[in-house]
Design a protein around this motif. Sequence first.
Motif, PDB file in Angstrom:
ATOM      1  N   ALA B 175     -11.354  76.954  84.768  1.00 36.49           N
ATOM      2  CA  ALA B 175     -10.387  76.241  83.907  1.00 36.49           C
ATOM      3  C   ALA B 175      -9.082  75.782  84.454  1.00 36.49           C
ATOM      4  CB  ALA B 175     -10.176  76.835  82.612  1.00 36.49           C
ATOM      5  N   ASP B 176      -8.558  74.491  84.574  1.00 35.52           N
ATOM      6  CA  ASP B 176      -7.173  73.944  85.026  1.00 35.52           C
ATOM      7  C   ASP B 176      -6.660  73.086  84.152  1.00 35.52           C
ATOM      8  OD1 ASP B 176      -5.376  72.921  86.678  1.00 35.52           O
ATOM      9  OD2 ASP B 176      -6.071  73.419  88.324  1.00 35.52           O
ATOM     10  N   PRO B 177      -6.086  73.350  83.192  1.00 35.31           N
ATOM     11  CA  PRO B 177      -5.675  72.368  82.192  1.00 35.31           C
ATOM     12  C   PRO B 177      -4.730  71.277  82.636  1.00 35.31           C
ATOM     13  CG  PRO B 177      -5.386  74.559  81.230  1.00 35.31           C
ATOM     14  CD  PRO B 177      -5.783  74.727  82.808  1.00 35.31           C
ATOM     15  N   ALA B 178      -3.806  71.472  83.596  1.00 40.18           N
ATOM     16  CA  ALA B 178      -3.020  70.527  84.271  1.00 40.18           C
ATOM     17  C   ALA B 178      -3.956  69.527  85.113  1.00 40.18           C
ATOM     18  CB  ALA B 178      -2.088  71.160  85.081  1.00 40.18           C
ATOM     19  N   LEU B 179      -4.896  69.993  85.848  1.00 44.91           N
ATOM     20  CA  LEU B 179      -5.924  69.324  86.634  1.00 44.91           C
ATOM     21  C   LEU B 179      -6.643  68.362  85.667  1.00 44.91           C
ATOM     22  CD1 LEU B 179      -6.417  68.370  89.546  1.00 44.91           C
ATOM     23  CD2 LEU B 179      -8.183  70.217  89.443  1.00 44.91           C
ATOM     24  N   LEU B 180      -7.084  69.073  84.869  1.00 43.28           N
ATOM     25  CA  LEU B 180      -8.028  68.307  83.750  1.00 43.28           C
ATOM     26  C   LEU B 180      -7.139  67.155  83.047  1.00 43.28           C
ATOM     27  CD1 LEU B 180     -10.636  67.734  82.473  1.00 43.28           C
ATOM     28  CD2 LEU B 180     -10.176  69.731  80.724  1.00 43.28           C
ATOM     29  N   ALA B 181      -6.195  67.321  82.692  1.00 41.63           N
ATOM     30  CA  ALA B 181      -5.347  66.404  82.236  1.00 41.63           C
ATOM     31  C   ALA B 181      -4.922  65.310  83.063  1.00 41.63           C
ATOM     32  CB  ALA B 181      -3.997  66.748  81.533  1.00 41.63           C
ATOM     33  N   ALA B 182      -4.951  65.294  84.377  1.00 43.59           N
ATOM     34  CA  ALA B 182      -4.541  64.581  85.315  1.00 43.59           C
ATOM     35  C   ALA B 182      -5.619  63.771  85.709  1.00 43.59           C
ATOM     36  CB  ALA B 182      -3.824  64.987  86.415  1.00 43.59           C
ATOM     37  N   THR B 183      -6.944  64.201  85.353  1.00 42.23           N
ATOM     38  CA  THR B 183      -8.262  63.441  85.900  1.00 42.23           C
ATOM     39  C   THR B 183      -9.189  62.923  85.012  1.00 42.23           C
ATOM     40  OG1 THR B 183      -9.216  65.673  86.226  1.00 42.23           O
ATOM     41  CG2 THR B 183      -8.349  64.854  87.960  1.00 42.23           C
ATOM     42  N   ARG B 184      -9.027  63.405  83.796  1.00 42.38           N
ATOM     43  CA  ARG B 184     -10.032  63.111  82.808  1.00 42.38           C
ATOM     44  C   ARG B 184     -10.107  61.681  82.410  1.00 42.38           C
ATOM     45  NH1 ARG B 184     -10.611  67.088  77.635  1.00 42.38           N
ATOM     46  NH2 ARG B 184     -12.391  65.909  76.735  1.00 42.38           N
ATOM     47  N   ASP B 185      -8.983  60.935  82.254  1.00 42.70           N
ATOM     48  CA  ASP B 185      -8.805  59.469  82.041  1.00 42.70           C
ATOM     49  C   ASP B 185      -9.958  58.724  82.779  1.00 42.70           C
ATOM     50  OD1 ASP B 185      -7.425  59.616  79.712  1.00 42.70           O
ATOM     51  OD2 ASP B 185      -5.826  58.556  80.450  1.00 42.70           O
ATOM     52  N   ALA B 186      -9.926  59.303  84.200  1.00 42.17           N
ATOM     53  CA  ALA B 186     -10.735  58.573  85.083  1.00 42.17           C
ATOM     54  C   ALA B 186     -12.067  58.737  84.818  1.00 42.17           C
ATOM     55  CB  ALA B 186     -10.395  58.982  86.693  1.00 42.17           C
ATOM     56  N   LEU B 187     -12.711  59.816  84.354  1.00 40.77           N
ATOM     57  CA  LEU B 187     -13.998  60.175  83.987  1.00 40.77           C
ATOM     58  C   LEU B 187     -14.363  59.326  82.482  1.00 40.77           C
ATOM     59  CD1 LEU B 187     -16.644  61.586  84.448  1.00 40.77           C
ATOM     60  CD2 LEU B 187     -15.614  63.410  82.867  1.00 40.77           C
ATOM     61  N   GLU B 188     -13.532  59.423  81.500  1.00 39.46           N
ATOM     62  CA  GLU B 188     -13.673  58.879  80.313  1.00 39.46           C
ATOM     63  C   GLU B 188     -13.461  57.570  79.818  1.00 39.46           C
ATOM     64  OE1 GLU B 188     -12.202  61.973  77.688  1.00 39.46           O
ATOM     65  OE2 GLU B 188     -14.157  63.477  78.230  1.00 39.46           O
ATOM     66  N   TRP B 189     -12.338  57.021  80.767  1.00 37.62           N
ATOM     67  CA  TRP B 189     -11.735  55.756  80.264  1.00 37.62           C
ATOM     68  C   TRP B 189     -11.814  54.823  81.634  1.00 37.62           C
ATOM     69  CZ3 TRP B 189     -10.538  54.199  75.384  1.00 37.62           C
ATOM     70  CH2 TRP B 189     -10.623  54.995  74.455  1.00 37.62           C
ATOM     71  N   PRO B 190     -12.911  54.704  82.177  1.00 36.60           N
ATOM     72  CA  PRO B 190     -13.075  53.777  83.558  1.00 36.60           C
ATOM     73  C   PRO B 190     -12.752  52.494  83.234  1.00 36.60           C
ATOM     74  CG  PRO B 190     -15.287  54.418  82.741  1.00 36.60           C
ATOM     75  CD  PRO B 190     -14.516  55.182  81.911  1.00 36.60           C
ATOM     76  N   GLN B 191     -12.084  51.823  84.128  1.00 40.27           N
ATOM     77  CA  GLN B 191     -11.505  50.412  83.879  1.00 40.27           C
ATOM     78  C   GLN B 191     -12.327  49.483  84.755  1.00 40.27           C
ATOM     79  OE1 GLN B 191      -9.812  49.590  81.433  1.00 40.27           O
ATOM     80  NE2 GLN B 191      -9.219  51.501  80.808  1.00 40.27           N
TER      81      GLN B 191
END
Lengths: 321, 321
Positions: B175-191
């Motif tokens: 678990a790495d909440p800071a890294l997840l917060a910084a990468t999650r949009d790329a996975l879940e909200w691709p443009q």
Amino acid sequence: MASEFDLIARYFTRAAPAGLLGVGDDCALFPVPPGEQVATSTDLLLEGRHFFPDVDPKALGHKALAVNLSDLAAMGARPVGCVLGLALPRLDEPWLAAFADGFHALADAHGCPLIGGDTTRSAHDLAISVTVFGAVAPGQALRRDGARPGDDVWVSGELGAADVAYRLLDGQYPADPALLAATRDALEWPQPQVALGLALRGIAHSAIDISDGLLQDLGHILAASRVGASLHYERIPVAAALASMDEAPLRRAVLGGGDVYQLCFTAPASRREAVLAAARSAGARAARIGEIRQQAGLDVQDGQGRTLADLPAGFDHFPAA
Amino acid sequence: MASEFDLIARYFTRAAPAGLLGVGDDCALFPVPPGEQVATSTDLLLEGRHFFPDVDPKALGHKALAVNLSDLAAMGARPVGCVLGLALPRLDEPWLAAFADGFHALADAHGCPLIGGDTTRSAHDLAISVTVFGAVAPGQALRRDGARPGDDVWVSGELGAADVAYRLLDGQYPADPALLAATRDALEWPQPQVALGLALRGIAHSAIDISDGLLQDLGHILAASRVGASLHYERIPVAAALASMDEAPLRRAVLGGGDVYQLCFTAPASRREAVLAAARSAGARAARIGEIRQQAGLDVQDGQGRTLADLPAGFDHFPAA
């Protein structure tokens, strides 16, 4: 073991017909004749919900496309192509080969080549999504909202057999191998009425295909057209195999049975000969079973003109608990 | 309890844009401009396979459409409309409302209205099928088979973040909440790079969207075009959030990570300025990361010109047992 890409290539890729870019790029490409629009329909079929897990895979390939071609038929659209999504719980090559056989045979029969797809692995059940494309001139499309008072209500083919086959296979009726043998093809090998839909352009005022039951699907025409209808039960063509059935289950099968994929349509009384000629030209049977009226509602009368009570409800994927 | 038809009406039916016949008939109808073809792509997304069961439904609605719009982008096609199939294990209205919100917001942003669909109940998992339609002049479509020796290889955006977010959520990384917060949009909200795809028509020789990983997807271009390529690892743009990662997982994320939905494309060296201008006009970033060559194969070189070994394999839905 074959990779996903090998599998797709082996069973689903064929040389794309001239003018089409088929499986193997980000998108498939297909042309549309000048002045025509694209008609499209999509269905998502699930194991245990829309078909039995042990169904003949060749029949399943046929039916997955047939139910979508039936939507083109109901629109009076000429098939152009289709795409397929398959979620498979396991890699079963004989199953895939048979499924692809059934799918391609119907696609070939209707000039509707498979031009794209997506194959993936599912955790539990088999899921099949098919989207079909057709072409139709905008003013010629058969819609649901065109029925008018004074129209006749027509139905193609014969009703009832698919419902009885389903209930036999589902164990709702006691085993009856002869009855199952006589009804099973109606359930598993429905023949989409594409030629009839094309022939009815310029004649029918409205059309729908019977997927959820005659009453429910006609009800969609009535709601969209803001009219009502009276049907004459004894005029509805019933599959000969059902001759010995009791009246209650027979009525349920004829009026409420889904999975029929015949057309229900309306046309002005002045065009009766044109409707019959269109059906003949399409190699189909059309029966005049009722009339559209101004007053809302839908009733069914017996041979003595009495209104039938306790009409079957339509099919609902989310029935009230 | 609402019926299936009420549900569809409430969350997915909107007034169809002029010229389109939307949800509510056997088929949806849409026009295609004279001289253009239809580009179409379909995806079948499954719970547990393509998304986590607890994913934000609004993000899921967005992504279900985004992955398909990305295929139109890779083809240089302009979005026209889409259809949606939904198999729901239960009736959850807040979930449906949020899913529809995310779906419609992206559809609106790209002028790609939902014009048809199919909702059904599933026995186990949620399944989503989306088919999109676009329009493109036949000779302008960006295909996979147009790469030529002497072309540059380009990639849009930044790579790596979606793969890291996926592995964090899947428990493969601590678990790495800071890294997840910084990468999650790329996975879940691709443009989806629709504007870039349109701007690259007439410039790029070939294009694909990165769904399965840079190396695997570029591999499809190479196979279709019967050419090879060399990439320069240090030129590949990497998401800033990954700066502190170890080299091995970083390389795996950048070269093999899927779910990116950026474009990988090739263009002649003589068109470098045109590529950069196209990217600027689309508000996108484009980086030149390698060259197409005659000789088959794909290698990746480090900053010292040494060929990297142990390249990550691509994603395969049916890996060898």
